[in-house]
Scaffold this motif. Structure first.
Motif, PDB file in Angstrom:
ATOM      1  N   ILE A 183      40.748   9.401 -15.838  1.00 55.18           N
ATOM      2  CA  ILE A 183      40.218  10.723 -15.501  1.00 55.18           C
ATOM      3  C   ILE A 183      39.464  10.662 -14.180  1.00 55.18           C
ATOM      4  CG2 ILE A 183      38.527  12.486 -16.178  1.00 55.18           C
ATOM      5  CD1 ILE A 183      39.378  12.072 -19.069  1.00 55.18           C
ATOM      6  N   ARG A 184      38.634   9.642 -14.003  1.00 53.07           N
ATOM      7  CA  ARG A 184      37.870   9.513 -12.762  1.00 53.07           C
ATOM      8  C   ARG A 184      38.794   9.471 -11.539  1.00 53.07           C
ATOM      9  NH1 ARG A 184      34.897   5.631 -14.243  1.00 53.07           N
ATOM     10  NH2 ARG A 184      36.087   3.874 -13.414  1.00 53.07           N
ATOM     11  N   ASP A 185      39.869   8.703 -11.625  1.00 50.60           N
ATOM     12  CA  ASP A 185      40.811   8.609 -10.503  1.00 50.60           C
ATOM     13  C   ASP A 185      41.510   9.942 -10.257  1.00 50.60           C
ATOM     14  OD1 ASP A 185      40.123   5.962 -10.275  1.00 50.60           O
ATOM     15  OD2 ASP A 185      41.938   5.185 -11.236  1.00 50.60           O
ATOM     16  N   ALA A 186      41.862  10.647 -11.334  1.00 50.85           N
ATOM     17  CA  ALA A 186      42.529  11.942 -11.192  1.00 50.85           C
ATOM     18  C   ALA A 186      41.592  12.962 -10.536  1.00 50.85           C
ATOM     19  CB  ALA A 186      42.999  12.449 -12.551  1.00 50.85           C
ATOM     20  N   VAL A 187      40.338  12.943 -10.944  1.00 48.83           N
ATOM     21  CA  VAL A 187      39.365  13.863 -10.351  1.00 48.83           C
ATOM     22  C   VAL A 187      39.193  13.571  -8.862  1.00 48.83           C
ATOM     23  CG1 VAL A 187      36.957  14.620 -10.365  1.00 48.83           C
ATOM     24  CG2 VAL A 187      38.151  14.237 -12.531  1.00 48.83           C
ATOM     25  N   ASP A 188      39.067  12.297  -8.524  1.00 44.22           N
ATOM     26  CA  ASP A 188      38.928  11.926  -7.116  1.00 44.22           C
ATOM     27  C   ASP A 188      40.126  12.394  -6.306  1.00 44.22           C
ATOM     28  OD1 ASP A 188      36.523  10.723  -7.668  1.00 44.22           O
ATOM     29  OD2 ASP A 188      37.311   8.671  -7.688  1.00 44.22           O
ATOM     30  N   GLN A 189      41.313  12.203  -6.854  1.00 43.34           N
ATOM     31  CA  GLN A 189      42.531  12.609  -6.154  1.00 43.34           C
ATOM     32  C   GLN A 189      42.596  14.124  -5.989  1.00 43.34           C
ATOM     33  OE1 GLN A 189      46.120  11.363  -8.122  1.00 43.34           O
ATOM     34  NE2 GLN A 189      47.480  12.348  -6.634  1.00 43.34           N
ATOM     35  N   ALA A 190      42.312  14.858  -7.075  1.00 41.80           N
ATOM     36  CA  ALA A 190      42.385  16.326  -7.017  1.00 41.80           C
ATOM     37  C   ALA A 190      41.365  16.887  -6.045  1.00 41.80           C
ATOM     38  CB  ALA A 190      42.175  16.916  -8.408  1.00 41.80           C
ATOM     39  N   CYS A 191      40.160  16.349  -6.092  1.00 36.69           N
ATOM     40  CA  CYS A 191      39.108  16.868  -5.213  1.00 36.69           C
ATOM     41  C   CYS A 191      39.395  16.538  -3.757  1.00 36.69           C
ATOM     42  CB  CYS A 191      37.744  16.330  -5.652  1.00 36.69           C
ATOM     43  SG  CYS A 191      37.177  16.989  -7.247  1.00 36.69           S
TER      44      CYS A 191
END
Length: 262
Positions: A140-148
């Motif tokens: 989730i942390r990696d996905a959030v970083d990518q999306a943001c």
């Protein structure tokens, strides 16, 4: 996607201390992946009506079948809530209370911070923890970083799929990078610890949490205390209450608190 208010109750009853200062309208929002009509919301609406409080229980875009494909940001949801508040004011409400269960409680807090013009906030079993999800789950942390990062670079409209959690269950959210980032950013509008310290001191807060809620050990110190700077604020513990039944257990206390708003 239509998000019609499915329960609009208009009534005036006995005078209360708060009603004496102007009729109250209540917007009460459902939880993530949850139905609009729950035992809790139905009971709160019925008791509010009996107390002379105008009520809207709207179908929010994160409800059953909605969260997995949510297409609106918290900011856009605030615009929807503005519309419900306008409906209540058109029916005579002069003061608006925002509340909800789980993610509905989360959004009630962030709306109050953003608009700063509500008479009170009711948070029953507050839920949705981007901060906790990012800390616990590297995916989730990696996905959030990518999306943001996509959103920051002007590619927020790009299709994006990422994970979320809901009461221990994994949920895949398919939306855009900007929307995923907006809801899942640990420092964003849906992060209650971030928003709590920004609630204006003139807005009273009621938080209700059950001892069996997974967030019980977190809520008072990280959400209630930073936000509850108004002396009328109240923290209610439901002994044995879980995440889903807390608002039903506390329905009368919620209405009494709203009736007594200074």
């Amino acid at each position: 996607m239509a998000h019609a208010a499915i329960a609009l109750v208009v009534a005036f009853g006995v005078a209360t201390s708060a009603a004496a200062q102007g009729a109250i309208g209540l917007i009460y929002m459902n939880g993530k992946q949850g139905p609009t009509n729950t035992a809790g919301s139905n009971d709160i609406a019925a008791k509010a009506t009996a107390a002379g409080i105008k009520v809207i229980v709207p179908s929010m875009p994160w409800g059953q079948g909605g969260w997995e494909k949510i297409s609106v940001t918290p900011d856009q949801v605030f615009g929807m809530i503005d519309g419900y508040a306008s409906q209540l004011r058109a029916e005579g409400a002069q003061r608006i209370v925002v509340g909800g269960q789980s993610l509905g409680a989360n959004v009630a807090l962030s709306y109050a911070v953003a608009r700063q013009n509500v008479a009170g906030v009711v948070m029953a079993a507050p839920g949705h923890s981007p901060q906790g999800s990012s800390n616990r789950n590297p995916t989730i942390r990696d996905a959030v970083d990518q999306a943001c990062q996509l959103a920051k670079s002007g590619q927020g409209n790009q299709s994006f799929s990422g994970l979320d959690e809901n009461q221990g269950n994994s949920v895949r959210v398919s939306t855009t990078a900007a929307v995923y980032c907006a809801w899942m950013n640990p420092r964003g509008l849906a992060s209650m610890p971030t928003q709590a310290s920004q609630l204006p001191a003139n807005i009273p807060l009621m938080v209700i949490i059950g001892t069996k809620d997974p967030s019980f050990g977190f809520t008072e110190a990280n959400i209630y205390r930073p936000a509850a700077r108004n002396p009328y604020s109240k923290y209610v513990v439901i002994d044995g209450g879980d995440h889903r039944n807390t608002d039903h257990s506390a329905s009368q206390r919620i209405i009494d608190w709203i009736k007594g708003l200074p």
